[in-house]
Design an enzyme around this catalytic site. Structure first.
Site, short mmCIF file in Angstrom:
data_model
loop_
_atom_site.label_atom_id
_atom_site.label_comp_id
_atom_site.label_asym_id
_atom_site.label_seq_id
_atom_site.Cartn_x
_atom_site.Cartn_y
_atom_site.Cartn_z
N HIS A 1 -3.62 -5.43 0.46
CA HIS A 1 -3.43 -5.33 1.40
C HIS A 1 -3.06 -7.14 2.02
O HIS A 1 -4.01 -7.57 2.47
CB HIS A 1 -3.96 -5.21 2.86
CG HIS A 1 -3.86 -3.52 2.93
ND1 HIS A 1 -3.10 -3.28 4.22
CD2 HIS A 1 -4.18 -2.12 1.97
CE1 HIS A 1 -2.82 -1.41 4.08
NE2 HIS A 1 -4.38 -1.33 2.94
N CYS B 1 1.14 -0.86 -0.56
CA CYS B 1 -0.09 0.05 -0.23
C CYS B 1 1.22 1.74 -0.17
O CYS B 1 1.61 1.54 -1.07
CB CYS B 1 -1.09 -0.28 1.71
SG CYS B 1 -2.00 1.20 0.88
N GLU C 1 -1.55 -8.61 4.24
CA GLU C 1 -1.19 -8.92 5.26
C GLU C 1 -2.22 -9.18 6.45
O GLU C 1 -2.41 -9.59 7.20
CB GLU C 1 -0.27 -8.08 5.53
CG GLU C 1 -1.12 -6.37 6.68
CD GLU C 1 -1.61 -6.01 5.09
OE1 GLU C 1 -0.92 -6.32 4.11
OE2 GLU C 1 -2.20 -4.82 5.56
#
Ligand code: MN
Length: 249
Positions: free
Chosen positions: A217, A111, A219
């Site tokens: 994202h 990001c 994660e």
């Protein structure tokens, strides 16, 4: 083999009655720990001596999400819809990113981390995507959708990219939580994924070192929503990573 140490620059949270705290969402740390690494949090200090000392302990660099990169970092005036910035973090991360790029240290950007990487190499950003590049896809969440793991648009990966090879797929749905994006791509980077509206969603370095960055994202979704993303963290952490498997470089 000892666990690789991954430097992860942090953000800053202002405390009304106390000194500022340095913070980072734990999801970034969990993702690399699960892949076998030890994260080393790096505060956004103005001391290059401190940065250099911490950097010297690192095997890799993870540039995480967070505030808007201040446009002064790429010579632009602030847009009215520029959101929260952290110039001290910009300075620290730009120093770390340029040092890592020069040394060939593996870098993963997520990001803001992808945007920061582009700026570090001389590129520019859309400061407010909806205003400066209006399109049919909402890349940021409105107030009604707060589950950041929700997949919101597709991306198409370049078939000969490292990322496509690693994820084993050419098109997939991703989450999207960004109101900024890459505008002018920096030299030394190659676009390897687009959203259907043309917004850049992933880049790779064109040099010898491992440089991969995504706008979404992973994660937040590698554990359940889309486990294929665990391969990205694993590849970044493990020294046996096969970089540029099918690249024409
Ligand atoms: Mn997006």
């Amino acid at each position: 083999m000892p666990h690789p140490i991954i430097g992860v620059p942090t953000s800053t949270a202002l405390e009304p009655w106390y000194s500022p705290s340095f913070t980072l969402p734990s999801s970034y740390l969990h993702a690399i720990e699960a892949a076998g690494a030890v994260p080393l949090l790096i505060q956004p200090t103005t001391s290059t001596e401190t940065l250099a000392a911490l950097y010297s302990r690192c095997d890799r660099l993870l540039l995480a999400g967070g505030e808007d990169v201040h446009p002064s970092a790429y010579g632009a005036a602030p847009h009215p819809k520029l959101e929260l910035t952290n110039p001290q973090r910009d300075t620290a991360e730009l120093w770390l990113a340029r040092r890592a790029l020069a040394d060939g240290m593996p870098i993963l950007g997520i990001c803001r981390g992808m945007q920061l990487l582009n700026v570090a190499l001389g590129g520019t950003l859309y400061q407010d995507l909806a205003d400066e590049r209006p399109g049919p896809i909402a890349h940021t969440f409105g107030d009604t959708r707060r589950d950041f793991r929700a997949l919101s648009h597709s991306i198409t990966l370049e078939p000969d990219s490292w990322l496509a090879e690693t994820l084993g797929i050419g098109e997939l749905a991703v989450n999207s939580l960004h109101h900024q994006a890459i505008r002018d791509l920096a030299p030394g980077l190659r676009v390897v994924a687009h959203a259907p509206d043309g917004v850049i969603e992933a880049v790779e370095g064109t040099g010898a070192g491992f440089v991969v960055a995504v706008q979404s994202h992973p994660e937040l979704i590698w554990q359940d929503t889309d486990p294929r993303w665990a391969r990205l963290f694993h590849a970044f952490v493990q020294k046996s990573v096969k970089w540029k498997v099918k690249s024409k470089e």
